[in-house]
Enzyme design. Structure first.
Site, PDB file in Angstrom:
ATOM      1  N   ARG A   1       0.247   1.002   8.556  1.00 41.81           N
ATOM      2  CA  ARG A   1       0.310   2.469   8.681  1.00 41.81           C
ATOM      3  C   ARG A   1       1.551   2.931   9.434  1.00 41.81           C
ATOM      4  O   ARG A   1       2.032   4.040   9.227  1.00 41.81           O
ATOM      5  CB  ARG A   1      -0.921   2.992   9.438  1.00 41.81           C
ATOM      6  CG  ARG A   1      -2.233   2.791   8.709  1.00 41.81           C
ATOM      7  CD  ARG A   1      -3.316   3.618   9.386  1.00 41.81           C
ATOM      8  NE  ARG A   1      -4.663   3.206   9.028  1.00 41.81           N
ATOM      9  CZ  ARG A   1      -5.324   3.613   7.955  1.00 41.81           C
ATOM     10  NH1 ARG A   1      -4.756   4.422   7.101  1.00 41.81           N
ATOM     11  NH2 ARG A   1      -6.554   3.187   7.725  1.00 41.81           N
TER      12      ARG A   1
ATOM     13  N   PHE B   1      -0.751  -0.603  -5.644  1.00 42.56           N
ATOM     14  CA  PHE B   1      -1.151  -0.366  -4.258  1.00 42.56           C
ATOM     15  C   PHE B   1       0.081  -0.165  -3.361  1.00 42.56           C
ATOM     16  O   PHE B   1       1.067  -0.881  -3.485  1.00 42.56           O
ATOM     17  CB  PHE B   1      -1.988  -1.551  -3.763  1.00 42.56           C
ATOM     18  CG  PHE B   1      -2.741  -1.255  -2.505  1.00 42.56           C
ATOM     19  CD1 PHE B   1      -3.931  -0.541  -2.549  1.00 42.56           C
ATOM     20  CD2 PHE B   1      -2.256  -1.671  -1.278  1.00 42.56           C
ATOM     21  CE1 PHE B   1      -4.625  -0.238  -1.385  1.00 42.56           C
ATOM     22  CE2 PHE B   1      -2.951  -1.383  -0.111  1.00 42.56           C
ATOM     23  CZ  PHE B   1      -4.136  -0.672  -0.169  1.00 42.56           C
TER      24      PHE B   1
ATOM     25  N   GLU C   1      -4.513  15.040   2.377  1.00 41.64           N
ATOM     26  CA  GLU C   1      -4.820  13.619   2.144  1.00 41.64           C
ATOM     27  C   GLU C   1      -3.524  12.823   2.001  1.00 41.64           C
ATOM     28  O   GLU C   1      -2.485  13.376   1.645  1.00 41.64           O
ATOM     29  CB  GLU C   1      -5.615  13.481   0.833  1.00 41.64           C
ATOM     30  CG  GLU C   1      -7.096  13.218   1.019  1.00 41.64           C
ATOM     31  CD  GLU C   1      -7.425  11.772   1.404  1.00 41.64           C
ATOM     32  OE1 GLU C   1      -6.623  11.119   2.114  1.00 41.64           O
ATOM     33  OE2 GLU C   1      -8.493  11.308   1.003  1.00 41.64           O
ATOM     34  N   ASP C   2      -3.619  11.523   2.235  1.00 45.56           N
ATOM     35  CA  ASP C   2      -2.448  10.668   2.009  1.00 45.56           C
ATOM     36  C   ASP C   2      -2.245  10.374   0.527  1.00 45.56           C
ATOM     37  O   ASP C   2      -1.131  10.397   0.024  1.00 45.56           O
ATOM     38  CB  ASP C   2      -2.583   9.356   2.808  1.00 45.56           C
ATOM     39  CG  ASP C   2      -3.898   8.621   2.544  1.00 45.56           C
ATOM     40  OD1 ASP C   2      -4.793   9.174   1.858  1.00 45.56           O
ATOM     41  OD2 ASP C   2      -4.053   7.488   3.047  1.00 45.56           O
TER      42      ASP C   2
ATOM     43  N   ASP D   1      -6.337   8.436  -5.536  1.00 47.58           N
ATOM     44  CA  ASP D   1      -6.347   7.255  -6.405  1.00 47.58           C
ATOM     45  C   ASP D   1      -7.381   7.507  -7.507  1.00 47.58           C
ATOM     46  O   ASP D   1      -7.072   8.084  -8.545  1.00 47.58           O
ATOM     47  CB  ASP D   1      -6.668   6.048  -5.527  1.00 47.58           C
ATOM     48  CG  ASP D   1      -6.671   4.733  -6.270  1.00 47.58           C
ATOM     49  OD1 ASP D   1      -5.888   4.588  -7.221  1.00 47.58           O
ATOM     50  OD2 ASP D   1      -7.457   3.838  -5.897  1.00 47.58           O
TER      51      ASP D   1
HETATM   52  P1  IMP Z   1      -9.836   7.646  -3.926  1.00 54.83           P
HETATM   53  O1  IMP Z   1     -11.137   8.170  -3.407  1.00 54.83           O
HETATM   54  O2  IMP Z   1     -10.029   6.474  -4.857  1.00 54.83           O
HETATM   55  O3  IMP Z   1      -8.955   8.723  -4.565  1.00 54.83           O
HETATM   56  O4  IMP Z   1      -9.047   7.022  -2.729  1.00 54.83           O
HETATM   57  C1  IMP Z   1      -8.624   7.748  -1.680  1.00 54.83           C
HETATM   58  C2  IMP Z   1      -8.416   6.877  -0.461  1.00 54.83           C
HETATM   59  O5  IMP Z   1      -8.259   5.488  -0.779  1.00 54.83           O
HETATM   60  C3  IMP Z   1      -7.139   7.276   0.236  1.00 54.83           C
HETATM   61  O6  IMP Z   1      -7.368   8.282   1.194  1.00 54.83           O
HETATM   62  C4  IMP Z   1      -6.677   5.974   0.859  1.00 54.83           C
HETATM   63  O7  IMP Z   1      -7.266   5.814   2.121  1.00 54.83           O
HETATM   64  C5  IMP Z   1      -7.204   4.894  -0.057  1.00 54.83           C
HETATM   65  N1  IMP Z   1      -6.161   4.416  -1.003  1.00 54.83           N
HETATM   66  C6  IMP Z   1      -6.083   4.635  -2.331  1.00 54.83           C
HETATM   67  N2  IMP Z   1      -5.011   4.054  -2.876  1.00 54.83           N
HETATM   68  C7  IMP Z   1      -4.369   3.452  -1.856  1.00 54.83           C
HETATM   69  C8  IMP Z   1      -3.132   2.685  -1.766  1.00 54.83           C
HETATM   70  O8  IMP Z   1      -2.399   2.440  -2.743  1.00 54.83           O
HETATM   71  N3  IMP Z   1      -2.806   2.244  -0.526  1.00 54.83           N
HETATM   72  C9  IMP Z   1      -3.563   2.477   0.581  1.00 54.83           C
HETATM   73  N4  IMP Z   1      -4.696   3.186   0.551  1.00 54.83           N
HETATM   74  C10 IMP Z   1      -5.093   3.673  -0.657  1.00 54.83           C
END
Ligand code: IMP
Length: 179
Positions: A169, A156, A103-104, A107
Site C-alpha cells: 500500500r 491485479f 474507492e481505490d 473490480d
Molecule cells: P470488487 O468488490 O470486486 O469490485 O473489489 C473491490 C475491492 O477489492 C477493492 O476495494 C480492493 O480492495 C480489492 N481489489 C480489487 N482488485 C484489486 C487489485 O487489483 N489490487 C488490489 N486490490 C484489489
C-alpha cells in the site's frame, strides 16, 4: 520507480507513475468542483485501499466539505470472495446530504453495488461514486461510476493504497502483476 517489486510470492512491474496519478487526480477534482458547485458534500473514503487516493483527492477539492471513512472487506489474497462485509460503518446521518463515495478500485463491482444500495437506502440528496481504478472487463454488477481515474485491464495491481495480502500500500506508484 523500481523496475520490479517483489511482494510475498509475486513479482509486479511498473504500471502508473506517481506524476501520472497526480495529473489525473487534479482532473477528477476539477470535475467534482464543477459538478458540486454551491454544495457541501460529505466525502466518504472506503478503507483501507482508498486512504492515499482520498488524501490527494481532498487536496484538489475546493468545496466546503466534510469527510468520513468506512471499512468493508471482500478480498482474500488476489481473489474476491464475493461477499461484502461492513467492518466499520458510517456514524453520520446522510439524509439530505450530497455524498461522494471514494474507492481505490472497482473490480467485480460487488463492493460498489453493496455500498451504493446501502447509501441510497438512507435518503441522501445524491450519491456519487469516485474510483481511482476501474476494471470494466471484471465487472459483474450493473454500475457506472461517476468519476474514474483510469480504466485498466483485469490484471491485479498494487501500490498507492492497494495491497497484495496486506503489503504494497505504501508504494508511491502503481504496479501490475507480472504475467
Ligand atoms: P470488487 O468488490 O470486486 O469490485 O473489489 C473491490 C475491492 O477489492 C477493492 O476495494 C480492493 O480492495 C480489492 N481489489 C480489487 N482488485 C484489486 C487489485 O487489483 N489490487 C488490489 N486490490 C484489489
Amino acid at each position: 520507480m523500481e523496475k520490479e517489486v517483489h511482494i510475498h510470492d509475486k513479482t509486479f512491474v511498473p504500471f502508473i507513475t506517481a506524476p501520472q496519478l497526480q495529473v489525473r487526480i487534479a482532473e477528477l477534482g476539477a470535475l467534482i468542483n464543477e459538478d458540486l458547485k454551491d454544495k457541501r458534500p460529505l466525502i466518504v473514503g472506503v478503507l483501507n485501499g482508498s486512504a492515499i487516493f482520498m488524501a490527494d483527492l481532498l487536496r484538489v477539492i475546493q468545496l466546503p466539505c466534510e469527510i468520513a471513512f468506512i471499512r468493508v472487506s471482500s478480498y482474500s489474497g488476489t481473489e474476491s470472495t464475493g461477499t461484502v462485509k461492513n467492518v466499520i460503518g458510517l456514524t453520520e446521518d446522510i439524509s439530505g446530504r450530497d455524498v461522494i463515495l471514494v474507492e481505490d478500485i472497482i473490480d467485480t463491482g460487488d463492493t460498489a453495488k453493496y455500498l451504493l444500495d446501502d447509501f441510497k437506502s438512507k435518503n441522501p440528496a445524491s450519491v456519487r461514486f469516485a474510483t481511482l481504478l476501474f476494471k470494466p472487463a471484471s465487472l459483474r454488477q450493473e454500475i457506472k461510476p461517476d468519476y474514474v481515474g483510469f480504466e485498466i485491464p483485469p490484471a491485479f495491481v498494487v501500490g498507492y493504497g492497494l495491497d497484495y495480502d496486506g503489503l504494497g500500500r505504501n508504494l508511491a506508484d502503481i504496479y501490475q502483476l507480472k504475467s
